[in-house]
Design a protein around this motif. Structure first.
Motif, PDB file in Angstrom:
ATOM      1  N   ASN A 115      25.905 -29.410   1.803  1.00 50.88           N
ATOM      2  CA  ASN A 115      25.744 -28.760   0.502  1.00 50.88           C
ATOM      3  C   ASN A 115      25.663 -27.249   0.719  1.00 50.88           C
ATOM      4  OD1 ASN A 115      25.246 -28.047  -2.089  1.00 50.88           O
ATOM      5  ND2 ASN A 115      23.332 -29.147  -2.303  1.00 50.88           N
ATOM      6  N   LEU A 116      26.804 -26.657   1.045  1.00 46.50           N
ATOM      7  CA  LEU A 116      26.852 -25.230   1.353  1.00 46.50           C
ATOM      8  C   LEU A 116      27.149 -24.376   0.128  1.00 46.50           C
ATOM      9  CD1 LEU A 116      28.886 -25.372   4.699  1.00 46.50           C
ATOM     10  CD2 LEU A 116      26.411 -25.257   4.406  1.00 46.50           C
ATOM     11  N   MET A 117      27.535 -25.014  -0.983  1.00 45.97           N
ATOM     12  CA  MET A 117      27.935 -24.275  -2.176  1.00 45.97           C
ATOM     13  C   MET A 117      27.230 -24.842  -3.397  1.00 45.97           C
ATOM     14  SD  MET A 117      31.994 -24.040  -1.240  1.00 45.97           S
ATOM     15  CE  MET A 117      32.049 -25.774  -0.767  1.00 45.97           C
ATOM     16  N   PRO A 118      25.916 -24.773  -3.450  1.00 53.59           N
ATOM     17  CA  PRO A 118      25.182 -25.453  -4.521  1.00 53.59           C
ATOM     18  C   PRO A 118      25.504 -24.944  -5.916  1.00 53.59           C
ATOM     19  CG  PRO A 118      23.742 -23.975  -3.294  1.00 53.59           C
ATOM     20  CD  PRO A 118      25.013 -24.069  -2.523  1.00 53.59           C
ATOM     21  N   HIS A 119      25.985 -23.709  -6.034  1.00 54.76           N
ATOM     22  CA  HIS A 119      26.292 -23.174  -7.361  1.00 54.76           C
ATOM     23  C   HIS A 119      27.488 -23.864  -7.997  1.00 54.76           C
ATOM     24  CE1 HIS A 119      28.497 -20.837  -4.352  1.00 54.76           C
ATOM     25  NE2 HIS A 119      29.421 -20.622  -5.265  1.00 54.76           N
ATOM     26  N   TYR A 120      28.281 -24.595  -7.229  1.00 54.53           N
ATOM     27  CA  TYR A 120      29.400 -25.329  -7.813  1.00 54.53           C
ATOM     28  C   TYR A 120      28.945 -26.599  -8.527  1.00 54.53           C
ATOM     29  CZ  TYR A 120      32.991 -22.431  -5.647  1.00 54.53           C
ATOM     30  OH  TYR A 120      33.803 -21.384  -5.298  1.00 54.53           O
ATOM     31  N   ALA A 121      27.763 -27.094  -8.221  1.00 58.57           N
ATOM     32  CA  ALA A 121      27.233 -28.291  -8.860  1.00 58.57           C
ATOM     33  C   ALA A 121      26.101 -27.914  -9.812  1.00 58.57           C
ATOM     34  CB  ALA A 121      26.715 -29.274  -7.806  1.00 58.57           C
ATOM     35  N   THR A 122      25.922 -28.724 -10.847  1.00 59.00           N
ATOM     36  CA  THR A 122      24.797 -28.514 -11.755  1.00 59.00           C
ATOM     37  C   THR A 122      23.639 -29.455 -11.439  1.00 59.00           C
ATOM     38  OG1 THR A 122      25.742 -30.064 -13.369  1.00 59.00           O
ATOM     39  CG2 THR A 122      26.308 -27.735 -13.620  1.00 59.00           C
ATOM     40  N   HIS A 123      23.916 -30.534 -10.720  1.00 57.03           N
ATOM     41  CA  HIS A 123      22.904 -31.505 -10.330  1.00 57.03           C
ATOM     42  C   HIS A 123      23.209 -31.990  -8.910  1.00 57.03           C
ATOM     43  CE1 HIS A 123      23.242 -31.738 -14.730  1.00 57.03           C
ATOM     44  NE2 HIS A 123      21.996 -32.172 -14.776  1.00 57.03           N
ATOM     45  N   GLU A 124      22.186 -32.422  -8.206  1.00 57.24           N
ATOM     46  CA  GLU A 124      22.365 -33.075  -6.909  1.00 57.24           C
ATOM     47  C   GLU A 124      21.553 -34.360  -6.903  1.00 57.24           C
ATOM     48  OE1 GLU A 124      21.423 -32.475  -2.138  1.00 57.24           O
ATOM     49  OE2 GLU A 124      21.736 -30.702  -3.412  1.00 57.24           O
ATOM     50  N   ILE A 125      22.182 -35.448  -6.444  1.00 53.92           N
ATOM     51  CA  ILE A 125      21.491 -36.723  -6.322  1.00 53.92           C
ATOM     52  C   ILE A 125      21.728 -37.291  -4.931  1.00 53.92           C
ATOM     53  CG2 ILE A 125      21.498 -37.278  -8.786  1.00 53.92           C
ATOM     54  CD1 ILE A 125      23.955 -39.013  -8.353  1.00 53.92           C
ATOM     55  N   LYS A 126      20.811 -38.131  -4.497  1.00 50.35           N
ATOM     56  CA  LYS A 126      20.912 -38.745  -3.175  1.00 50.35           C
ATOM     57  C   LYS A 126      21.971 -39.833  -3.158  1.00 50.35           C
ATOM     58  CE  LYS A 126      18.113 -41.346   0.161  1.00 50.35           C
ATOM     59  NZ  LYS A 126      16.772 -41.934   0.412  1.00 50.35           N
ATOM     60  N   ASP A 127      22.027 -40.621  -4.228  1.00 51.27           N
ATOM     61  CA  ASP A 127      23.021 -41.683  -4.327  1.00 51.27           C
ATOM     62  C   ASP A 127      23.250 -42.001  -5.800  1.00 51.27           C
ATOM     63  OD1 ASP A 127      21.020 -43.614  -5.182  1.00 51.27           O
ATOM     64  OD2 ASP A 127      20.475 -43.892  -3.078  1.00 51.27           O
ATOM     65  N   ILE A 128      24.120 -42.961  -6.091  1.00 50.48           N
ATOM     66  CA  ILE A 128      24.539 -43.231  -7.464  1.00 50.48           C
ATOM     67  C   ILE A 128      23.400 -43.792  -8.318  1.00 50.48           C
ATOM     68  CG2 ILE A 128      26.214 -44.502  -8.900  1.00 50.48           C
ATOM     69  CD1 ILE A 128      27.399 -42.219  -7.296  1.00 50.48           C
ATOM     70  N   ARG A 129      22.391 -44.345  -7.694  1.00 50.72           N
ATOM     71  CA  ARG A 129      21.246 -44.835  -8.468  1.00 50.72           C
ATOM     72  C   ARG A 129      20.533 -43.711  -9.204  1.00 50.72           C
ATOM     73  NH1 ARG A 129      19.319 -48.526  -3.499  1.00 50.72           N
ATOM     74  NH2 ARG A 129      19.586 -46.494  -2.579  1.00 50.72           N
ATOM     75  N   GLY A 130      20.695 -42.486  -8.737  1.00 45.16           N
ATOM     76  CA  GLY A 130      20.057 -41.343  -9.398  1.00 45.16           C
ATOM     77  C   GLY A 130      20.857 -40.754 -10.535  1.00 45.16           C
ATOM     78  N   LEU A 131      22.048 -41.303 -10.797  1.00 49.73           N
ATOM     79  CA  LEU A 131      22.904 -40.710 -11.822  1.00 49.73           C
ATOM     80  C   LEU A 131      22.369 -40.914 -13.223  1.00 49.73           C
ATOM     81  CD1 LEU A 131      25.538 -39.192 -12.375  1.00 49.73           C
ATOM     82  CD2 LEU A 131      26.725 -41.397 -12.413  1.00 49.73           C
ATOM     83  N   ALA A 132      21.777 -42.073 -13.493  1.00 47.12           N
ATOM     84  CA  ALA A 132      21.307 -42.371 -14.849  1.00 47.12           C
ATOM     85  C   ALA A 132      20.341 -41.301 -15.355  1.00 47.12           C
ATOM     86  CB  ALA A 132      20.638 -43.752 -14.889  1.00 47.12           C
ATOM     87  N   ALA A 133      19.495 -40.789 -14.490  1.00 46.48           N
ATOM     88  CA  ALA A 133      18.514 -39.793 -14.914  1.00 46.48           C
ATOM     89  C   ALA A 133      19.172 -38.504 -15.378  1.00 46.48           C
ATOM     90  CB  ALA A 133      17.534 -39.504 -13.784  1.00 46.48           C
ATOM     91  N   THR A 134      20.354 -38.188 -14.842  1.00 43.83           N
ATOM     92  CA  THR A 134      21.015 -36.938 -15.225  1.00 43.83           C
ATOM     93  C   THR A 134      21.554 -36.986 -16.644  1.00 43.83           C
ATOM     94  OG1 THR A 134      23.223 -37.545 -14.426  1.00 43.83           O
ATOM     95  CG2 THR A 134      21.684 -36.619 -12.819  1.00 43.83           C
ATOM     96  N   VAL A 135      21.720 -38.194 -17.204  1.00 45.91           N
ATOM     97  CA  VAL A 135      22.195 -38.327 -18.581  1.00 45.91           C
ATOM     98  C   VAL A 135      21.117 -38.918 -19.486  1.00 45.91           C
ATOM     99  CG1 VAL A 135      24.641 -38.465 -17.989  1.00 45.91           C
ATOM    100  CG2 VAL A 135      23.276 -40.554 -18.026  1.00 45.91           C
ATOM    101  N   GLY A 136      19.874 -38.909 -18.992  1.00 50.35           N
ATOM    102  CA  GLY A 136      18.737 -39.328 -19.823  1.00 50.35           C
ATOM    103  C   GLY A 136      18.587 -40.810 -20.000  1.00 50.35           C
ATOM    104  N   LEU A 137      19.111 -41.619 -19.050  1.00 50.30           N
ATOM    105  CA  LEU A 137      18.982 -43.078 -19.141  1.00 50.30           C
ATOM    106  C   LEU A 137      17.975 -43.583 -18.111  1.00 50.30           C
ATOM    107  CD1 LEU A 137      22.744 -44.071 -19.545  1.00 50.30           C
ATOM    108  CD2 LEU A 137      21.001 -43.885 -21.344  1.00 50.30           C
TER     109      LEU A 137
END
Length: 223
Positions: free
Chosen positions: A201-223
């Motif tokens: 993760n050398l360019m963090p400004h290109y992403a708006t969120h970082e997650i460890k794995d796909i199980r963390g995706l739901a939280a980024t959309v409020g689920l």
């Protein structure tokens, strides 16, 4: 964490959802010709040549793999064997998901349509998608777009098919070089970096969120 409700969540497939096995395949095939202490450098060259192969005009993914193996062998002064390149290519449909993928996708699939944009051939990708165990509204390939990521043409094709703008979508990938730099340039409403530890993760400004794995995706959309 900022909550963004996208019209679609778009995904890279190989590496992000599917356990990418190019490097392990190369390690196995060339184990008798590359010394253990040199293997990581050899595999890194193979990775770099694959990226270089997709930056120009579209060609079948079998040619991308074949040319990358041939160029790596040439650099390392090894005999190139066509059948070994095809062995790597033919293994792609057998790759399955990361352990967290299916669970993470099922948390959101009933709320937000899921879309794949993959650097793949049409005749391979659907075998991998079936193994993901979650419903996808659309699966788009480089073969359909006639361009590979990170070229913007690939993303433009996807948005033409979806009939929406990048600002309405969230893109999810474990690669900055193939996905997030282009997603940033195109103006995706949100960009989620899945830190699979295969790309720093050398360019963090290109992403708006970082997650460890796909199980963390739901939280980024409020689920």
């Amino acid at each position: 964490m900022n909550i963004f409700k996208p019209k679609y969540i778009t995904f890279d497939c190989y590496g992000t959802l599917t356990n990418f096995q190019m490097a392990p395949s190369a390690r196995k095939i060339f184990a008798d010709r590359i010394a253990p202490e040199q293997m990581e450098a050899f595999v890194e060259d193979f990775r770099i040549y694959r990226l270089d192969e997709v930056l120009g005009d579209w060609k079948p993914f079998s040619e991308v793999v074949r040319n990358s193996v041939e160029r790596t062998c040439r650099k390392w002064k090894l005999e190139f064997r066509e059948e070994e390149a095809m062995q790597i290519y033919n293994a792609v449909p057998t790759w399955g998901p990361h352990p967290d993928t299916t669970e993470g996708l099922l948390k959101i699939a009933h709320e937000i349509p899921l879309v794949i944009l993959s650097n793949a051939d049409n005749d391979q990708i659907h075998h991998n998608v079936e193994k993901l165990g979650a419903p996808f509204a659309h699966v788009f390939t480089a073969e359909q777009a006639r361009a590979y990521k990170p070229r913007l043409q690939a993303f433009e094709y996807m948005f033409d098919q979806l009939g929406c703008s990048p600002a309405e979508c969230m893109h999810v990938s474990s690669s900055f070089r193939y996905d997030h730099m282009s997603a940033y340039d195109m103006g995706f409403g949100a960009r989620v970096f899945v830190n699979r530890n295969h790309e720093a993760n050398l360019m963090p400004h290109y992403a708006t969120h970082e997650i460890k794995d796909i199980r963390g995706l739901a939280a980024t959309v409020g689920l």
